[in-house]
Design a protein around this motif. Sequence first.
Motif: not given
Length: 424
Positions: A224-228, A241-242, A346-349, A406-409
Amino acid sequence: MGKLKFGVAPVVYPSIFLILLISFLNFHFHFLSFFPTNLVHHKQISIEEELSRARAAILEAGRSHSYIFNNNHKYFIPRGSIYRNPHAFHQSYVEMEKRFKVWVYREGEPPLFHLAPFKNIYSTEGHVIDELHHSTMAAPHPDDAHAFLLPVSVTNIVHYLYHPHGDFHPTRIGNILQDYVTILANKYPYWNRSSGADHFFVSCHDWGPYATAQNAKLFKNLIRVLCNANVSEGFKPVRDVTLPEINVPSSALNQPDLNHSKSILGFFAGGAHGAIREALLSHWKDKDKDLQVHEYLPKNISYLDLMSRAKYCLCPSGYEVASPRLVESMHVGCVPVIISEGYPPPFSDVLDWSTFSIHIPARRIPEIKNILEGIAAEEYEEKHKRVLEVRRHFVINRPARHYDVLNMVFHSVWLRRLNVRLHL
């Protein structure tokens, strides 16, 4: 439910290899394992072998602290402390651009499917879905795909099916996604062979999590790619994914990059949406000239101009955990101060947020000024410099460009697909 199956049980191991590799360089492979129930096409065997080679290359780059250069990546190479492991991240990104293919299911009609907003606070949902329809990352055939996008738009479901009727019960969202997956599972083998673990959907609406909440068993492996992205409400950073929340203006793709001289210690302006903001406004609203906290600004005062003149920008949660101020602050050269509970940024990995942001727990809101004033000038300057470096990863480009948001997502989804191994 026809062919839809719930009995393919994954084996969950104690750690998730590639996400932890990028973060901490863990040298041991551990995967979520799935056993398909039907004969798998030879092409799927080839895809799994390809992913295995990518894992090995990322591991080697992380171990050896080396970069593999190619023509596409000479102009930018991730370096420095803002990255948890820049060598592993670079190699992973190279492998993604070289290999990663996503199939966007064709089923479904706009506006509930394949279409989402390009402007306003939910815009990243629309740009991610649309980019994958037109990107070189789009697979020509589902048999060539490493991952599968469910192109449903929760934002448009709310707009078209809820607002006209004044009905705000979230059941309808879950029914639509469940029915859609049922159709796909009856028509294609891809969902059943992985129990949805190589599938993902994207939502920036606050109600995004409701799409899977009704049937947790069916969606337990779905990315799930979510803002929330609220951990306390079931968001799982090793699987989900944040998605950055970006308020795209009507006249451009991004807010302007500003970097004025810093005459204000801290800044916030916004409504009393949710308990954290209520506490912030109750304690600090219009009470301090250095820590400027306002509910709403007069129309003749520029929000972005004031933000750009602050050293620190307060980014409290609203009704939900995400805030567009996180990205806005970076665009104007302001160090973000995250005031949130249970929110993995976001992208904390791959990004080490501690190097370019501040996190203050909600319980310490009364101490905000003391905390910010206690940060040494040298530490602030380092964080400010890194904000200017990292903001390239939060810029929307169409078409997408190397290392942009977008590419980071897509890279975040790629990492989670690498953590799934189908036993063939």
